[in-house]
Every structure is written in C-alpha cells, then in structure tokens.
Design a protein around this motif. Structure first.
Motif, mmCIF file in Angstrom:
data_model
loop_
_atom_site.group_PDB
_atom_site.id
_atom_site.type_symbol
_atom_site.label_atom_id
_atom_site.label_comp_id
_atom_site.label_asym_id
_atom_site.label_seq_id
_atom_site.Cartn_x
_atom_site.Cartn_y
_atom_site.Cartn_z
ATOM 1 N N SER A 19 -1.233 -7.093 -4.180
ATOM 2 C CA SER A 19 -2.914 -7.166 -3.647
ATOM 3 C C SER A 19 -3.489 -8.609 -4.195
ATOM 4 O O SER A 19 -4.537 -8.798 -4.316
ATOM 5 C CB SER A 19 -3.796 -6.135 -3.870
ATOM 6 O OG SER A 19 -3.386 -5.134 -3.179
ATOM 7 N N LYS A 20 -2.531 -9.659 -4.563
ATOM 8 C CA LYS A 20 -2.947 -10.744 -4.834
ATOM 9 C C LYS A 20 -2.524 -11.879 -3.925
ATOM 10 O O LYS A 20 -1.324 -12.226 -3.701
ATOM 11 C CB LYS A 20 -2.285 -11.229 -6.370
ATOM 12 C CG LYS A 20 -2.975 -12.524 -6.819
ATOM 13 C CD LYS A 20 -2.468 -12.933 -8.275
ATOM 14 C CE LYS A 20 -3.175 -14.097 -8.850
ATOM 15 N NZ LYS A 20 -4.630 -14.249 -8.676
ATOM 16 N N HIS A 21 -3.418 -12.182 -2.985
ATOM 17 C CA HIS A 21 -2.992 -12.856 -1.884
ATOM 18 C C HIS A 21 -3.174 -14.566 -2.123
ATOM 19 O O HIS A 21 -3.093 -14.995 -1.009
ATOM 20 C CB HIS A 21 -3.737 -12.326 -0.490
ATOM 21 C CG HIS A 21 -3.573 -10.774 -0.461
ATOM 22 N ND1 HIS A 21 -2.199 -10.351 -0.329
ATOM 23 C CD2 HIS A 21 -4.474 -10.004 -0.481
ATOM 24 C CE1 HIS A 21 -2.512 -8.780 -0.084
ATOM 25 N NE2 HIS A 21 -3.921 -8.529 -0.358
ATOM 26 N N ASP A 46 -7.751 -2.600 3.041
ATOM 27 C CA ASP A 46 -7.287 -3.739 2.221
ATOM 28 C C ASP A 46 -6.640 -3.567 0.945
ATOM 29 O O ASP A 46 -5.778 -4.358 0.481
ATOM 30 C CB ASP A 46 -8.240 -4.884 2.454
ATOM 31 C CG ASP A 46 -8.802 -5.153 3.779
ATOM 32 O OD1 ASP A 46 -8.029 -4.830 4.671
ATOM 33 O OD2 ASP A 46 -9.818 -5.866 4.011
ATOM 34 N N ASP A 47 -7.261 -2.909 0.121
ATOM 35 C CA ASP A 47 -7.020 -2.645 -1.313
ATOM 36 C C ASP A 47 -7.533 -1.303 -1.732
ATOM 37 O O ASP A 47 -8.643 -1.371 -2.196
ATOM 38 C CB ASP A 47 -7.538 -3.885 -2.220
ATOM 39 C CG ASP A 47 -6.743 -3.715 -3.473
ATOM 40 O OD1 ASP A 47 -6.251 -2.504 -3.885
ATOM 41 O OD2 ASP A 47 -7.255 -4.659 -4.445
ATOM 42 N N ARG A 69 -9.838 -0.626 -4.926
ATOM 43 C CA ARG A 69 -11.313 -0.823 -5.163
ATOM 44 C C ARG A 69 -11.920 0.415 -5.330
ATOM 45 O O ARG A 69 -13.349 0.536 -5.485
ATOM 46 C CB ARG A 69 -11.842 -1.541 -3.701
ATOM 47 C CG ARG A 69 -11.271 -2.903 -3.674
ATOM 48 C CD ARG A 69 -11.380 -3.801 -2.537
ATOM 49 N NE ARG A 69 -11.250 -4.974 -2.465
ATOM 50 C CZ ARG A 69 -11.109 -6.086 -1.495
ATOM 51 N NH1 ARG A 69 -11.426 -5.285 -0.321
ATOM 52 N NH2 ARG A 69 -10.899 -7.265 -1.589
ATOM 53 N N LYS A 115 -0.238 2.545 -2.253
ATOM 54 C CA LYS A 115 -0.528 0.915 -2.272
ATOM 55 C C LYS A 115 -0.743 0.600 -3.560
ATOM 56 O O LYS A 115 -0.686 -0.755 -3.732
ATOM 57 C CB LYS A 115 -1.796 1.007 -1.252
ATOM 58 C CG LYS A 115 -2.143 -0.634 -1.240
ATOM 59 C CD LYS A 115 -1.543 -1.454 -0.084
ATOM 60 C CE LYS A 115 -1.911 -2.709 -0.187
ATOM 61 N NZ LYS A 115 -3.237 -2.837 0.533
ATOM 62 N N VAL A 116 -1.358 1.286 -4.513
ATOM 63 C CA VAL A 116 -1.921 0.843 -5.840
ATOM 64 C C VAL A 116 -0.853 0.993 -7.061
ATOM 65 O O VAL A 116 -0.415 2.189 -7.176
ATOM 66 C CB VAL A 116 -3.028 1.421 -6.048
ATOM 67 C CG1 VAL A 116 -3.536 0.751 -7.504
ATOM 68 C CG2 VAL A 116 -4.076 1.196 -5.014
ATOM 69 N N ASP A 154 -14.805 -7.316 -2.852
ATOM 70 C CA ASP A 154 -14.780 -5.992 -2.963
ATOM 71 C C ASP A 154 -16.326 -5.353 -2.775
ATOM 72 O O ASP A 154 -16.277 -4.682 -1.976
ATOM 73 C CB ASP A 154 -14.156 -5.647 -4.083
ATOM 74 C CG ASP A 154 -14.732 -6.302 -5.489
ATOM 75 O OD1 ASP A 154 -15.491 -6.864 -5.219
ATOM 76 O OD2 ASP A 154 -14.059 -5.789 -6.579
#
Length: 543
Positions: free
Chosen positions: A94-96, A184-185, A188, A252-253, A141
C-alpha cells in the motif's frame, strides 16, 4: 484533548530549512512550483507538538528531481550537498508513490509529488498521476491528516474543509466515504484506533459503520490475492456478520504493519482507550490472532474477552501503582511509565490466558501460544516473545511468594525465592510482580488447551488482599530482603573457582553449583570468599 493553535510557529531550524528549499526552487527557475508540508507534521504543529516527520509535497515534479535541484543550488553556493535516498513505490504494501529522502539543516525530509489515484475496475492497486492539492487531500486517510502548510505563502490549507474543524471537535473522520477509504487500505481501520487513543478523539459514527458493509468483504474477496501478502490480519467490527472487516483486513494488510500500529497504540498516551476501542469494535481477535491449531473453536472469542480485560487492568495498574514502586525507603529507578516497560507489561498481562497452550514452531518444535501471537501475529522481535514467556513462567513463583508472606513467613527460603525471581526477570521484575497480581484473576485461567493444567496458585488467598495490596507486599519484601538489584551482584565465586574447588569440568554440575552459590549469597550477601568455598565443598561432599 490537545489544544488547537490558530497558526503554525516554526522553530529556527525549520525556518532555515524552508528558506533553503525556497531559495533552491527560485535558483532553479521553478517559479510555478509550490512547496507544501503535508500530513502529520501540520497536524502536530497545530496541536503545539514538535514533529520531525516532515513530508514535503510538490505540485509539478517528482521528489527525486527536486532533491537534485536542491543539491545543485547548494553546490553553486559552495555548501555541502546531501545524499538522496529514493524509496520506490510498493503497491503490495500500500505504498503507491516514489519518495526521495534527504537531510538538510539536520532535519530529514521526504519529498513526494501531489497525487491523484485512479482505480481500474478489476484492481485495487491505483494508477498514480500528478494531482491538485485538493485531490491529494481527499485521498488521505483522515481529515486531520489532510492539511497542508504552504511554505511559499506561510499559510495552512484545508482543502477538505473538515480538517481544522475535526481537530477542534476531536473527531477521526475520513475525507472520502469511509468504505471507499478502507477498501483502498484496510489498515486505516487500525490507524483510526491509534489516532483516537493518541489524541483522545472520538471515531466518527460513519467510519465505524462503513467497516461492516457487505461490499467491503465482497470486493476484497474477489480482487485481492490471498497469496500476495501471506498471513494477514483478520478483524471484526459492528454488524450482524463479524467476518466482514475480518476478511477485508485479512487479505490486504501485512502483519508487520499491524504490529507497528499496535506498538504505536501501546506506546501512546492512552493505551487503555486503544484496548477499549479494539474490543468494542471487535478488532481484538484480528490483531491478536491465535494459532489455528488452538483447541476448541471458541478460543479466539474467549481470549478476546479475557485478554482485553487483563490488558486494561495492566494499563490501570501501570498508571495507579507507581507509588508502590517509588514509596518511602524503596529504591528509585523503577520507571513504570517507560515505553518498553509499559509495552511488555500490557502485552504480558493480555496474553496470560494463552501461556500454557503449545503450538507448532518450525519443523519440529513448539512454542507457547502467547509467543506465537508476539512473533507471528504481531511480527514483533523474538526478544519480546522470550521476555513475555519468561514473565509468564516467573509469575506463579511470585504468587507463591505472596502466599508465604500472608502466612507470616519471613525466612531464608522466601528470600531465596524472591531473589531467584528478580534475578531471572532482571530490570523487568516490577512488570513480573504486576503480572503475578493479574494471574490471580479469573480471566487469567488458561485457555486453548485440551486438558486442565495444574498450577499451585493460591487463588483465594491472593485475591483476598486485593491486587494493589498484593503488589505492595511483594515489592516491600523484595526491598526488605535487599534483592531488588541482585541480578547485578558480582558472584562470590566465579566458574573457574567453583570448578577448582569441586574438581569438576563444567556441565550441569557446574550450573547447579553456581545456582547454589547464588542462593547462599542471597541469604549471606556479605559472606567472605573462603567461607563460601568451605560451605560449597561441604554441601557437595554431603551430596
């Protein structure tokens, strides 16, 4: 709740940094480039907090390019140039966005471009493009993290229209609809808990509700690869189906990011609030994920109920029992407010119910379930897991010592028992005492095991005097016997002297002899070397 300032006051170091950046921009002919501090630095400065986390957003160029322009300017002025580290984007984490990092005027800065994110229909990894300040603010966020400080105009900019207001109200809110933000993430969700506990803010109702929406689970179930991340966080939030956000976060995380968020919660100013939120939002099982081999399908729920209460009790003890360790006649230096002490104590108490459950570790070994949570679920250091296992091992010994105190014993055997406990725990012995008090609670009963474990714990006797009184009695005894720093004592005899005296070559016999010498030293701290040698020979000759 932190008091909000109307303007940002720069330190002399920050002013020098920003001046040099503006001069670099002007020298390079970048008249149309605007420099903005973004995110946490702006938030913290408005709250009157100093911050070293300086992110600078550029509106029309990449961070690396601007960093090179800065170095060109410094070189032209005969000043020292600086190395530039480029951190590449990593969508899997998640670092875009590519980030350039450099140190100027003693301050580290991260240089990035303002960005806009676009998502393809079949992917949750965004396509990054240059964006406007407003687009960049809305993709962040939370509103309190969406503010900018315009270095060119020296003004705070609030493009969401909610950032400053939410800081005044003390609310954690997402700029965009919360469901969209969490898709998206998903991390958060935990970041919201961390910021709420850090600042004493409330969670916006829509933020909590969004996390239990069916679409969140369905979207991630179809578009996020399970194999891409590995073992992931699962969690629960309000709603009839407790698996909605569990699936979302679980796919995801990464566990490393979860452990980092939890570390921030516990080290923050209000870990008790963080634990309350994790429990009330049903995220506890997700963060402190037990091993799938746990006996019985109800272990996660049972552990959540018991562990959260023990963790909160430890928080309260750390806050309220400081005088027990700093009272008249007691040695100073037992800092219960220290971050490492607090983290180990809270986590150690929280994991007490899992201390006897054994789970696979490696190819042929096992570890405690508590150790599994620390190592594998939180991805904290093995040293943390070892320390917590040790506190769990010593806590029953301290409970037994307290029972002896209640019986009126004040003899050499009790001095030796307490001294051994302190020696094993070293500087963490105050935490061990607190855990021994938590161990006497019903919530600390072992779970995750098929058969009951016999523990010689005097439950009724220990509980009868109350947690605080039990803690006070143990701490007073440790100091009365003078063993509070015994792990630092110089041995009366070293290993070579013991081997020579007993005519042995080492091994288990040497270990037993050294332990015996330490026990003797506990009872006779001022004994002479020859006296100890004579005693040791007589003891081992007698068998």
């Amino acid at each position: 709740m932190p008091e909000l300032r109307g303007t940002i006051t720069l330190t002399a170091q920050e002013q020098e940094l920003f001046t040099e950046l503006l001069e670099s921009s002007n020298q390079a002919g970048l008249a149309t480039t605007t420099l903005r501090c973004a995110g946490g630095w702006v938030r913290d400065k408005l709250m009157g907090r100093e911050s070293l986390d300086i992110d600078i957003a550029l509106d029309n160029m990449m961070g690396k390019e601007f960093a090179e322009r800065v170095n060109s300017y410094l070189e032209s002025r005969g000043k020292e140039t600086h190395n530039v580290a480029v951190i590449m984007s990593n969508p899997d984490q998640s670092k875009h966005l590519e980030t350039a990092r450099m140190k100027i005027r003693g301050l580290w800065i991260d240089l990035v471009n303002l960005r806009s994110e676009e998502y393809a229909h079949n992917s949750r990894i965004p396509t990054m493009t240059f964006g406007t300040p407003e687009q960049d603010a809305f993709r962040r966020d939370f509103t309190i993290n969406s503010l900018f400080y315009n270095i060119n105009t020296k003004e705070v900019e609030d493009y969401t229209g909610k950032g400053i207001e939410d800081m005044k109200l003390g609310v954690i809110r997402t700029p965009l609809p919360a469901k969209e933000t969490f898709l998206d993430d998903p991390l958060r969700v935990l970041r919201a808990v961390r910021f709420a506990s850090r600042f004493g803010f409330a969670l916006d109702e829509s933020l909590v509700e969004a996390a239990s929406d069916d679409k969140v689970r369905d979207m991630l179930g179809h578009k996020v690869s399970r194999e891409r991340i590995g073992t992931e966080l699962d969690g629960m939030i309000k709603g009839p189906d407790p698996l909605k956000v569990r699936d979302m976060l679980g796919h995801k995380v990464s566990r490393e990011r979860i452990g980092t968020e939890l570390d921030g919660m516990i080290k923050g100013p209000d870990p008790l609030m963080a634990l309350d939120l994790l429990r009330s939002m049903r995220l506890f099982e997700a963060v402190f994920e037990v091993h799938p081999s746990a006996a019985g399908g109800d272990v996660p729920a049972a552990f959540a109920a018991a562990g959260s209460e023990l963790g909160k009790s430890a928080c309260e003890a750390l806050s309220a029992w400081g005088d027990v360790f700093q009272g008249d006649g007691l040695a100073s230096g037992l800092d219960l407010a220290g971050q490492d002490v607090r983290r180990q104590t809270i986590l150690g108490a929280l994991l007490l119910p899992l201390r006897h459950a054994r789970v696979p570790f490696g190819k042929s070994k096992t570890q405690s379930m508590a150790s599994h949570v620390v190592r594998d679920s939180l991805k904290w250091k093995s040293k943390d897991a070892d320390t917590i296992d040790l506190m769990h091992e010593v806590a029953p010994e301290l409970v037994d010592a307290h029972a002896a105190l209640r019986e009126g014993r004040d003899d050499a055997r009790l001095r030796i028992k307490l001294g051994r406990c302190v020696k094993r725990l070293r500087q963490m012995w105050p935490s061990g005492v607190i855990l021994s008090c938590m161990l006497c609670r019903e919530e600390a009963m072992p779970i995750g095991i098929e058969e009951a474990v016999e523990e010689e714990i005097s439950w009724d006797a220990a509980q009868g005097s109350g947690d605080r009184e039990m803690c006070k009695a143990l701490v007073s005894a440790v100091h009365r016997f003078g063993v509070q720093d015994c792990w630092q004592w110089k041995p009366l005899l070293n290993g070579k002297e013991v081997m020579a005296a007993l005519d042995i070559k080492g091994g288990p016999v040497l270990g037993a002899a050294m332990d015996a010498c330490f026990d003797y030293q506990l009872v006779n701290p001022g004994a002479a070397r020859d006296t100890v040698l004579e005693w040791l020979k007589a003891k081992f000759e007698a068998g």
